[in-house]
Scaffold this motif. Structure first.
Motif, PDB file in Angstrom:
ATOM      1  N   LEU B  33       0.828  -1.201   0.000  1.00 49.77           N
ATOM      2  CA  LEU B  33       0.000   0.000   0.000  1.00 49.77           C
ATOM      3  C   LEU B  33       0.871   1.263   0.000  1.00 49.77           C
ATOM      4  O   LEU B  33       0.641   2.194  -0.780  1.00 49.77           O
ATOM      5  CB  LEU B  33      -0.906  -0.013   1.235  1.00 49.77           C
ATOM      6  CG  LEU B  33      -2.250   0.695   1.061  1.00 49.77           C
ATOM      7  CD1 LEU B  33      -3.138  -0.098   0.110  1.00 49.77           C
ATOM      8  CD2 LEU B  33      -2.939   0.866   2.409  1.00 49.77           C
ATOM      9  N   VAL B  34       1.884   1.253   0.873  1.00 55.82           N
ATOM     10  CA  VAL B  34       2.782   2.411   0.960  1.00 55.82           C
ATOM     11  C   VAL B  34       3.490   2.617  -0.375  1.00 55.82           C
ATOM     12  O   VAL B  34       3.570   3.726  -0.898  1.00 55.82           O
ATOM     13  CB  VAL B  34       3.813   2.219   2.101  1.00 55.82           C
ATOM     14  CG1 VAL B  34       4.923   3.262   2.022  1.00 55.82           C
ATOM     15  CG2 VAL B  34       3.121   2.287   3.451  1.00 55.82           C
ATOM     16  N   VAL B  36       2.517   1.618  -3.373  1.00 55.42           N
ATOM     17  CA  VAL B  36       1.572   2.057  -4.395  1.00 55.42           C
ATOM     18  C   VAL B  36       1.262   3.544  -4.231  1.00 55.42           C
ATOM     19  O   VAL B  36       1.257   4.307  -5.193  1.00 55.42           O
ATOM     20  CB  VAL B  36       0.274   1.214  -4.337  1.00 55.42           C
ATOM     21  CG1 VAL B  36      -0.842   1.867  -5.139  1.00 55.42           C
ATOM     22  CG2 VAL B  36       0.533  -0.196  -4.839  1.00 55.42           C
ATOM     23  N   LEU B  37       1.036   3.964  -2.977  1.00 52.09           N
ATOM     24  CA  LEU B  37       0.728   5.376  -2.726  1.00 52.09           C
ATOM     25  C   LEU B  37       1.894   6.269  -3.121  1.00 52.09           C
ATOM     26  O   LEU B  37       1.708   7.314  -3.735  1.00 52.09           O
ATOM     27  CB  LEU B  37       0.369   5.587  -1.247  1.00 52.09           C
ATOM     28  CG  LEU B  37      -1.030   5.136  -0.840  1.00 52.09           C
ATOM     29  CD1 LEU B  37      -1.239   5.299   0.655  1.00 52.09           C
ATOM     30  CD2 LEU B  37      -2.106   5.915  -1.598  1.00 52.09           C
ATOM     31  N   ALA B  38       3.116   5.841  -2.764  1.00 49.46           N
ATOM     32  CA  ALA B  38       4.297   6.648  -3.069  1.00 49.46           C
ATOM     33  C   ALA B  38       4.481   6.786  -4.576  1.00 49.46           C
ATOM     34  O   ALA B  38       4.671   7.889  -5.093  1.00 49.46           O
ATOM     35  CB  ALA B  38       5.538   6.016  -2.430  1.00 49.46           C
ATOM     36  N   VAL B  39       4.388   5.651  -5.269  1.00 49.36           N
ATOM     37  CA  VAL B  39       4.554   5.686  -6.725  1.00 49.36           C
ATOM     38  C   VAL B  39       3.415   6.479  -7.361  1.00 49.36           C
ATOM     39  O   VAL B  39       3.621   7.279  -8.265  1.00 49.36           O
ATOM     40  CB  VAL B  39       4.631   4.247  -7.303  1.00 49.36           C
ATOM     41  CG1 VAL B  39       4.597   4.271  -8.817  1.00 49.36           C
ATOM     42  CG2 VAL B  39       5.894   3.555  -6.823  1.00 49.36           C
ATOM     43  N   GLY B  40       2.211   6.280  -6.835  1.00 51.63           N
ATOM     44  CA  GLY B  40       1.042   7.003  -7.336  1.00 51.63           C
ATOM     45  C   GLY B  40       1.197   8.510  -7.185  1.00 51.63           C
ATOM     46  O   GLY B  40       0.930   9.265  -8.123  1.00 51.63           O
ATOM     47  N   TYR B  41       1.689   8.919  -6.012  1.00 50.31           N
ATOM     48  CA  TYR B  41       1.894  10.342  -5.758  1.00 50.31           C
ATOM     49  C   TYR B  41       2.925  10.915  -6.728  1.00 50.31           C
ATOM     50  O   TYR B  41       2.713  11.966  -7.341  1.00 50.31           O
ATOM     51  CB  TYR B  41       2.350  10.537  -4.305  1.00 50.31           C
ATOM     52  CG  TYR B  41       2.697  11.966  -3.957  1.00 50.31           C
ATOM     53  CD1 TYR B  41       1.691  12.912  -3.766  1.00 50.31           C
ATOM     54  CD2 TYR B  41       4.021  12.371  -3.849  1.00 50.31           C
ATOM     55  CE1 TYR B  41       2.003  14.227  -3.475  1.00 50.31           C
ATOM     56  CE2 TYR B  41       4.350  13.671  -3.553  1.00 50.31           C
ATOM     57  CZ  TYR B  41       3.337  14.604  -3.366  1.00 50.31           C
ATOM     58  OH  TYR B  41       3.663  15.911  -3.091  1.00 50.31           O
ATOM     59  N   LEU B  42       4.023  10.172  -6.881  1.00 50.98           N
ATOM     60  CA  LEU B  42       5.076  10.602  -7.801  1.00 50.98           C
ATOM     61  C   LEU B  42       4.552  10.702  -9.227  1.00 50.98           C
ATOM     62  O   LEU B  42       4.774  11.696  -9.918  1.00 50.98           O
ATOM     63  CB  LEU B  42       6.240   9.605  -7.769  1.00 50.98           C
ATOM     64  CG  LEU B  42       7.296   9.840  -6.707  1.00 50.98           C
ATOM     65  CD1 LEU B  42       8.311   8.709  -6.723  1.00 50.98           C
ATOM     66  CD2 LEU B  42       8.000  11.165  -6.948  1.00 50.98           C
ATOM     67  N   ALA B  43       3.825   9.650  -9.626  1.00 49.67           N
ATOM     68  CA  ALA B  43       3.302   9.603 -10.987  1.00 49.67           C
ATOM     69  C   ALA B  43       2.316  10.744 -11.212  1.00 49.67           C
ATOM     70  O   ALA B  43       2.336  11.399 -12.253  1.00 49.67           O
ATOM     71  CB  ALA B  43       2.622   8.260 -11.246  1.00 49.67           C
ATOM     72  N   PHE B  44       1.480  11.010 -10.195  1.00 45.69           N
ATOM     73  CA  PHE B  44       0.492  12.077 -10.330  1.00 45.69           C
ATOM     74  C   PHE B  44       1.181  13.428 -10.517  1.00 45.69           C
ATOM     75  O   PHE B  44       0.829  14.208 -11.395  1.00 45.69           O
ATOM     76  CB  PHE B  44      -0.407  12.114  -9.091  1.00 45.69           C
ATOM     77  CG  PHE B  44      -1.470  13.174  -9.166  1.00 45.69           C
ATOM     78  CD1 PHE B  44      -2.623  12.955  -9.910  1.00 45.69           C
ATOM     79  CD2 PHE B  44      -1.312  14.381  -8.502  1.00 45.69           C
ATOM     80  CE1 PHE B  44      -3.595  13.931  -9.995  1.00 45.69           C
ATOM     81  CE2 PHE B  44      -2.291  15.362  -8.581  1.00 45.69           C
ATOM     82  CZ  PHE B  44      -3.431  15.131  -9.323  1.00 45.69           C
ATOM     83  N   ASN B  45       2.187  13.672  -9.679  1.00 45.52           N
ATOM     84  CA  ASN B  45       2.938  14.920  -9.782  1.00 45.52           C
ATOM     85  C   ASN B  45       3.615  15.061 -11.130  1.00 45.52           C
ATOM     86  O   ASN B  45       3.565  16.115 -11.766  1.00 45.52           O
ATOM     87  CB  ASN B  45       4.012  14.983  -8.684  1.00 45.52           C
ATOM     88  CG  ASN B  45       3.520  15.755  -7.488  1.00 45.52           C
ATOM     89  OD1 ASN B  45       2.452  16.368  -7.544  1.00 45.52           O
ATOM     90  ND2 ASN B  45       4.284  15.716  -6.426  1.00 45.52           N
ATOM     91  N   ALA B  46       4.250  13.966 -11.551  1.00 41.36           N
ATOM     92  CA  ALA B  46       4.962  13.986 -12.821  1.00 41.36           C
ATOM     93  C   ALA B  46       3.971  14.182 -13.958  1.00 41.36           C
ATOM     94  O   ALA B  46       4.204  14.951 -14.882  1.00 41.36           O
ATOM     95  CB  ALA B  46       5.739  12.692 -13.018  1.00 41.36           C
ATOM     96  N   TRP B  47       2.836  13.507 -13.839  1.00 40.49           N
ATOM     97  CA  TRP B  47       1.850  13.561 -14.900  1.00 40.49           C
ATOM     98  C   TRP B  47       1.247  14.947 -15.039  1.00 40.49           C
ATOM     99  O   TRP B  47       0.951  15.407 -16.124  1.00 40.49           O
ATOM    100  CB  TRP B  47       0.756  12.519 -14.659  1.00 40.49           C
ATOM    101  CG  TRP B  47      -0.151  12.437 -15.830  1.00 40.49           C
ATOM    102  CD1 TRP B  47      -1.462  12.750 -15.885  1.00 40.49           C
ATOM    103  CD2 TRP B  47       0.232  12.050 -17.149  1.00 40.49           C
ATOM    104  NE1 TRP B  47      -1.929  12.576 -17.158  1.00 40.49           N
ATOM    105  CE2 TRP B  47      -0.918  12.165 -17.946  1.00 40.49           C
ATOM    106  CE3 TRP B  47       1.439  11.648 -17.742  1.00 40.49           C
ATOM    107  CZ2 TRP B  47      -0.893  11.871 -19.314  1.00 40.49           C
ATOM    108  CZ3 TRP B  47       1.439  11.358 -19.097  1.00 40.49           C
ATOM    109  CH2 TRP B  47       0.291  11.464 -19.858  1.00 40.49           C
ATOM    110  N   ASP B  48       1.109  15.628 -13.894  1.00 34.21           N
ATOM    111  CA  ASP B  48       0.565  16.978 -13.878  1.00 34.21           C
ATOM    112  C   ASP B  48       1.354  17.878 -14.809  1.00 34.21           C
ATOM    113  O   ASP B  48       0.784  18.688 -15.545  1.00 34.21           O
ATOM    114  CB  ASP B  48       0.620  17.506 -12.443  1.00 34.21           C
ATOM    115  CG  ASP B  48      -0.589  18.364 -12.152  1.00 34.21           C
ATOM    116  OD1 ASP B  48      -1.668  18.047 -12.693  1.00 34.21           O
ATOM    117  OD2 ASP B  48      -0.442  19.348 -11.398  1.00 34.21           O
ATOM    118  N   SER B  49       2.679  17.737 -14.765  1.00 35.29           N
ATOM    119  CA  SER B  49       3.481  18.593 -15.633  1.00 35.29           C
ATOM    120  C   SER B  49       3.613  17.983 -17.022  1.00 35.29           C
ATOM    121  O   SER B  49       3.861  18.671 -17.994  1.00 35.29           O
ATOM    122  CB  SER B  49       4.855  18.831 -15.028  1.00 35.29           C
ATOM    123  OG  SER B  49       5.628  17.662 -15.111  1.00 35.29           O
TER     124      SER B  49
END
Lengths: 44, 152, 229
Positions: B33-34, B36-49
């Motif tokens: 879970l940790v 997935v959340l960490a990768v998800g957060y990173l991916a979301f941030n990266a994806w935003d830009s």
């Protein structure tokens, strides 16, 4: 030019490295099979 | 090492294994879970830009000056003959265009070779300041999308 | 052990011959790019390995579904695992060669543009798949969870291919496949790409068949040991 050489070199290192790991694992497995054969023979 | 798992197992390995799985299941779930959340957060941030990877020159003009610390990218073509280098420094100034609007830009640092290629599109990373100058921190050269044989 | 020519050896010979031939074609016959110069030759390594890495996850997803439909057929699962490992090797090469090309061509080692970001996501999907399988091995659920991960990857792969169309990107548009613009690639360069793709595909098949031999033998051996115990 150096980037080109580096790219192909790294790719080859990875290919050979992976190939080496696979062949070593297969060798280990063959040894295991031999050991298993011996054990089965002893059991029976 | 080197042994197949099966050979190292004790006769009752199946029971041991199942016991192990139950004891560690909660730990495992938390760990996954940790992760997935960490990768998800990173991916979301990266994806935003990444989803609006760059603005066109017209768009950045419309958006106006960006706030301190905010990083944007602008893409355009170099207008021939506008490139100037401040004597004995790595500071360069030039004008980019998207065909309709133009923007004045300055860059401190090394300029990639393909920057001056007439087919290249240039992407600048940096800040659009109050005085309508794009202060570039990084230059990314978007290469021509066709590959052609050199005539030589 | 009996000395006979195995399938592996045939693939090994094929991939060696085609690789040497393709390198000859690429560096002697195929012209250098007018704008990018010699560094454009990384293209012939970068593009085929990326394609193989992307196709591979789709195959993994397909085989996973086949296995889940009939869990008696352990071979589909073993094959899926083999494809995932080899697919990851090729995707890693695509990422590294891409970075080494991006530095001279774009001026940066890495940038968070859509195609790169999605490819990195696919790489992490491979990592997640392999890690999950190794942690959960023996639990009986590994194939089920693995197939979910592989399916996400199989959705990601076409997004990578169409990324230049769907979003603004630093990558040039697709030069091969259904999304390619005609005339985007010089004819001889296209031939070079095909030659390189064939060579790397042989290598890919060689690796997968090797990995599959290993994996399926392990599976069978575990089965025998379990029975004996």
């Amino acid at each position: 030019m150096e980037f080109l050489v580096a790219a192909y070199l790294i790719a080859w290192v990875i290919f050979f490295g992976y190939s080496f790991i696979l062949s070593r694992k297969i060798k280990d497995l063959k040894n295991d099979i031999k050991e298993l054969e011996i054990r089965i023979r002893e059991d029976s | 090492m080197g042994k197949t798992d099966a050979l190292e197992q004790k006769p009752d390995f199946r029971e041991q294994e199942i016991g192990f799985i139950y004891a560690h299941r909660i730990k495992l779930i938390i760990a996954i879970l940790v992760l997935v959340l960490a990768v998800g957060y990173l991916a979301f941030n990266a994806w935003d830009s990444a989803k609006v990877y760059y603005y066109t020159v017209s768009e950045i003009k419309e958006i106006g000056p960006t706030s301190e610390g905010q990083f944007v990218r602008v893409s355009g073509k170099l207008i021939d003959g506008t490139f100037e280098r401040v004597e004995n420094t790595t500071l360069a100034s030039f004008i980019l265009t998207d065909g309709t609007e133009t923007v004045q830009a300055i860059h401190q640092g090394i300029i990639p070779d393909l920057f001056f290629n007439e087919h290249s599109e240039i992407i600048l990373e940096g800040r659009y300041t109050q005085d309508k100058v794009f202060q570039s921190k990084n230059i990314i050269v978007k290469c021509p999308s066709k590959y052609v044989a050199s005539s030589s | 052990m009996a000395k006979n020519i195995s399938t592996f050896e045939i693939f090994w010979v094929f991939s060696s011959i085609t690789l040497i031939a393709s390198l000859g074609i690429l560096f002697i016959w195929v012209p250098t790019d007018a704008n990018l110069g010699i560094s454009q030759k990384i293209f012939y390594l970068h593009v085929p390995s990326a394609i193989l890495g992307m196709i591979s996850i789709a195959i993994v997803a397909f085989l996973s579904i086949l296995y889940l439909l009939n869990t008696e057929k352990k071979k589909w699962d073993d094959l899926a695992y083999s494809f995932s490992e080899v697919g990851m090797v090729f995707l890693t090469i695509a990422l590294i060669s891409g970075s080494l090309w991006s530095k001279p061509a774009w001026g940066v080692w890495w940038t968070w543009e859509p195609k790169l970001t999605l490819t990195l996501v696919l790489w992490f999907i491979y990592v997640a798949y392999l890690m999950m399988r190794s942690y959960m091995s023996g639990s009986g659920n590994e194939a089920k969870f693995g197939s979910v991960v592989a399916l996400i990857g199989a959705i990601d792969a076409p997004l990578i291919y169409y990324a230049t169309e769907l979003w603004r990107s630093a990558h040039p548009g697709a030069v091969v496949g259904p999304n390619a613009e005609s005339g985007a690639l010089d004819e001889r360069m296209f031939f070079g790409l095909i030659a390189s793709f064939i060579a790397l595909s042989f290598m890919f098949i060689y690796f997968v068949s090797n990995r599959y031999f290993l994996r399926s033998t392990e599976t069978r051996m575990n089965f025998i040991v379990r029975k004996l115990n």
